[in-house]
Design a protein around this motif. Structure first.
Motif, PDB file in Angstrom:
ATOM      1  N   PHE A   1      -7.438   4.991  11.103  1.00  0.00           N
ATOM      2  CA  PHE A   1      -7.653   5.553   9.776  1.00  0.00           C
ATOM      3  C   PHE A   1      -8.575   3.840   9.576  1.00  0.00           C
ATOM      4  O   PHE A   1      -9.099   2.627  10.401  1.00  0.00           O
TER       5      PHE A   1
ATOM      6  N   TYR B   1      -8.519   0.985  12.678  1.00  0.00           N
ATOM      7  CA  TYR B   1      -7.297   1.103  12.641  1.00  0.00           C
ATOM      8  C   TYR B   1      -6.240   1.729  13.163  1.00  0.00           C
ATOM      9  O   TYR B   1      -6.535   3.101  13.137  1.00  0.00           O
TER      10      TYR B   1
ATOM     11  N   GLY C   1       3.622  -3.719   7.814  1.00  0.00           N
ATOM     12  CA  GLY C   1       4.960  -3.691   8.213  1.00  0.00           C
ATOM     13  C   GLY C   1       4.761  -1.975   8.821  1.00  0.00           C
ATOM     14  O   GLY C   1       4.097  -1.212   8.671  1.00  0.00           O
ATOM     15  N   ALA C   2       6.398  -1.841   9.502  1.00  0.00           N
ATOM     16  CA  ALA C   2       6.806   0.149   9.751  1.00  0.00           C
ATOM     17  C   ALA C   2       6.130   0.862   8.658  1.00  0.00           C
ATOM     18  O   ALA C   2       6.370   2.883   9.275  1.00  0.00           O
TER      19      ALA C   2
ATOM     20  N   PHE D   1       4.052   0.788   2.692  1.00  0.00           N
ATOM     21  CA  PHE D   1       3.715  -0.203   4.065  1.00  0.00           C
ATOM     22  C   PHE D   1       3.692  -1.455   2.961  1.00  0.00           C
ATOM     23  O   PHE D   1       2.457  -1.618   2.329  1.00  0.00           O
TER      24      PHE D   1
ATOM     25  N   GLU E   1      -6.088  -6.326  17.018  1.00  0.00           N
ATOM     26  CA  GLU E   1      -4.625  -6.530  17.656  1.00  0.00           C
ATOM     27  C   GLU E   1      -4.155  -5.987  19.251  1.00  0.00           C
ATOM     28  O   GLU E   1      -3.720  -6.862  20.157  1.00  0.00           O
TER      29      GLU E   1
ATOM     30  N   GLN F   1      -2.462   4.572  13.844  1.00  0.00           N
ATOM     31  CA  GLN F   1      -1.046   4.515  12.926  1.00  0.00           C
ATOM     32  C   GLN F   1      -0.084   5.009  13.777  1.00  0.00           C
ATOM     33  O   GLN F   1      -0.190   6.072  14.140  1.00  0.00           O
TER      34      GLN F   1
ATOM     35  N   PHE G   1      -9.596   2.908   2.050  1.00  0.00           N
ATOM     36  CA  PHE G   1      -8.805   3.704   3.379  1.00  0.00           C
ATOM     37  C   PHE G   1      -9.411   5.084   3.522  1.00  0.00           C
ATOM     38  O   PHE G   1      -9.690   5.586   2.510  1.00  0.00           O
ATOM     39  N   GLY G   2     -10.168   5.612   4.791  1.00  0.00           N
ATOM     40  CA  GLY G   2     -10.452   7.074   4.864  1.00  0.00           C
ATOM     41  C   GLY G   2      -8.728   7.623   5.249  1.00  0.00           C
ATOM     42  O   GLY G   2      -7.527   7.314   5.316  1.00  0.00           O
ATOM     43  N   PRO G   3      -9.474   9.156   5.776  1.00  0.00           N
ATOM     44  CA  PRO G   3      -8.611   9.871   5.296  1.00  0.00           C
ATOM     45  C   PRO G   3      -7.334  10.203   6.984  1.00  0.00           C
ATOM     46  O   PRO G   3      -6.618  10.485   6.688  1.00  0.00           O
TER      47      PRO G   3
ATOM     48  N   TYR H   1       0.842  -1.863  -0.176  1.00  0.00           N
ATOM     49  CA  TYR H   1      -0.106   0.126   0.111  1.00  0.00           C
ATOM     50  C   TYR H   1       0.759   1.341  -0.084  1.00  0.00           C
ATOM     51  O   TYR H   1       2.417   1.255   0.564  1.00  0.00           O
TER      52      TYR H   1
ATOM     53  N   GLY I   1      -4.895   8.034   3.286  1.00  0.00           N
ATOM     54  CA  GLY I   1      -5.276   7.487   3.196  1.00  0.00           C
ATOM     55  C   GLY I   1      -4.359   6.639   2.927  1.00  0.00           C
ATOM     56  O   GLY I   1      -3.701   6.605   1.747  1.00  0.00           O
ATOM     57  N   LEU I   2      -4.246   5.009   3.059  1.00  0.00           N
ATOM     58  CA  LEU I   2      -3.700   4.378   2.420  1.00  0.00           C
ATOM     59  C   LEU I   2      -3.979   3.856   0.998  1.00  0.00           C
ATOM     60  O   LEU I   2      -5.318   4.042   1.016  1.00  0.00           O
TER      61      LEU I   2
ATOM     62  N   TYR J   1     -13.442  -1.796   9.008  1.00  0.00           N
ATOM     63  CA  TYR J   1     -12.201  -1.407  10.056  1.00  0.00           C
ATOM     64  C   TYR J   1     -11.813  -0.245  11.134  1.00  0.00           C
ATOM     65  O   TYR J   1     -11.996   0.139  10.485  1.00  0.00           O
TER      66      TYR J   1
ATOM     67  N   GLN K   1      -8.697  -3.417   1.306  1.00  0.00           N
ATOM     68  CA  GLN K   1      -9.508  -2.672   1.709  1.00  0.00           C
ATOM     69  C   GLN K   1      -9.173  -1.266   1.484  1.00  0.00           C
ATOM     70  O   GLN K   1      -8.058  -0.688   0.312  1.00  0.00           O
TER      71      GLN K   1
ATOM     72  N   GLY L   1       6.701   4.686  13.550  1.00  0.00           N
ATOM     73  CA  GLY L   1       7.834   3.040  13.506  1.00  0.00           C
ATOM     74  C   GLY L   1       7.114   1.809  14.343  1.00  0.00           C
ATOM     75  O   GLY L   1       7.717   0.724  13.835  1.00  0.00           O
ATOM     76  N   MET L   2       5.429   2.372  13.719  1.00  0.00           N
ATOM     77  CA  MET L   2       5.146   0.934  13.987  1.00  0.00           C
ATOM     78  C   MET L   2       3.698  -0.011  12.703  1.00  0.00           C
ATOM     79  O   MET L   2       2.661  -0.154  13.089  1.00  0.00           O
ATOM     80  N   GLY L   3       3.613   1.507  11.764  1.00  0.00           N
ATOM     81  CA  GLY L   3       2.797   0.604  10.919  1.00  0.00           C
ATOM     82  C   GLY L   3       1.398   0.855  11.394  1.00  0.00           C
ATOM     83  O   GLY L   3       0.597   1.456  12.372  1.00  0.00           O
ATOM     84  N   LEU L   4       0.272   0.138  10.627  1.00  0.00           N
ATOM     85  CA  LEU L   4      -0.381   0.306  11.324  1.00  0.00           C
ATOM     86  C   LEU L   4      -0.960  -1.037  12.261  1.00  0.00           C
ATOM     87  O   LEU L   4      -1.638  -2.048  11.636  1.00  0.00           O
TER      88      LEU L   4
END
Lengths: 112, 115
Positions: B90, B35, A103-104, A90, B59, B37, B106-108, A36, A43-44, B33, B104, B40-43
Motif C-alpha cells: 500500500f 507499507y 495492529g494485526a 485496524f 520498519e 500488509q 491510502f491507495g487500493p 482505520y 485501501g484503508l 509512504y 493518511q 496476521g501482522m497488520g501494516l
C-alpha cells in the motif's frame, strides 16, 4: 517502540446488534491513536483519531472510540451494526516522526 | 480527484526478477509512504518521504529502494525479488510531515506474488 494489540482476530455480530472492537497499546507517554477500516479489495480509510482532550471520540459512519489511559486501551464501538460495516478494522498508534504501528486487524462479519 | 493511485494492481514475479511499483497522489500532500500488509501482522512501514527529494527507512526496508520522483509520485523498487516479499503493498500520503499524527490516505494496493 510502541506496539498495538488487537486481541480478536475475527468477530461475528448480527445486523442491528452493538459492536465493540478491542485495542490495547504499549507506549510510555500518551500516544496518538487511530482506527482505520479496510473494505475488501480497498485501501484503508480513517474512522477516527485521538490526540488529546475528550477521551470519547466520534468518527465517521456512526463509530466512536474511548481512550482509557489506565487500561492502555482505545476500543471502537458502534451501537447498531449495518451489513455494510463488514470489513477489517485496524487500530494504530503513532509516537513520533513517521513511526506508526498498526495492529494485526480484526475482521468483522455481519450476520443478516 | 483520484486520491492515491497505484499500479499495477496485481503482479506475479519469479525469484530474482526486479520490478517497480508506482504510486501517485493528486492531493498536493507533502508526505508519502510505502507499507506492506501480511496476514496476521497488520501494516508495516517500508519507506517514507517527508518531502520531494527526501526518503527515510521505516520498519522493514531491507530488499527495497524508493524514489520520490516529484511531489506527486513515489515509487518502490524490488531489485531482486524473493518469496518473502510476497505481500500486499500500500502507498499512502498525508498533508503534513509525520505519520504519527496525520491522517493518511491510502491507495487500493498492489498484490504481489513472488514464486
Amino acid at each position: 517502540a510502541q506496539s498495538v494489540t488487537q486481541p480478536d482476530i475475527h468477530i461475528t455480530v448480527s445486523e442491528g446488534a452493538s459492536l465493540e472492537l478491542r485495542c490495547n497499546y504499549s507506549y510510555g507517554a500518551t500516544p496518538y491513536l487511530f482506527w482505520y477500516v479496510q473494505s475488501p479489495g480497498q485501501g484503508l480509510q480513517l474512522l477516527l483519531k485521538y490526540f488529546s482532550g475528550d477521551t470519547l471520540v466520534q468518527g465517521i459512519k456512526g463509530f466512536e472510540a474511548e481512550f482509557k489511559r489506565s487500561q492502555s486501551s482505545f476500543n471502537l464501538r458502534k451501537p447498531s451494526v449495518h451489513w455494510s460495516d463488514a470489513a477489517e478494522y485496524f487500530c494504530a498508534v503513532g509516537a513520533s516522526g513517521n513511526d506508526m504501528r498498526f495492529g494485526a486487524g480484526t475482521r468483522l462479519t455481519v450476520k443478516p | 480527484n483520484a486520491g492515491v493511485t497505484q499500479t499495477p494492481k496485481f503482479q506475479v514475479l519469479k525469484t530474482g526478477q526486479s520490478m517497480t511499483l508506482q504510486c501517485a497522489q493528486d492531493m498536493n500532500h507533502n508526505s508519502m509512504y510505502w507499507y506492506r500488509q501480511d496476514p496476521g501482522m497488520g501494516l508495516r512501514l517500508i519507506y517514507y518521504s517527508a518531502s520531494e527529494g527526501t526518503t527515510d527507512k521505516g520498519e522493514v526496508p531491507n530488499g527495497y529502494n524508493v524514489s520520490r520522483l516529484n511531489k506527486r509520485e513515489f515509487s518502490l523498487r524490488l531489485e531482486s525479488a524473493a518469496p518473502s516479499q510476497t505481500s500486499v503493498y500500500f502507498c499512502a500520503s498525508s498533508e503534513g510531515v509525520g505519520a504519527y499524527y496525520n491522517e493518511q490516505f491510502f491507495g487500493p494496493g498492489t498484490r504481489l506474488t513472488v514464486l
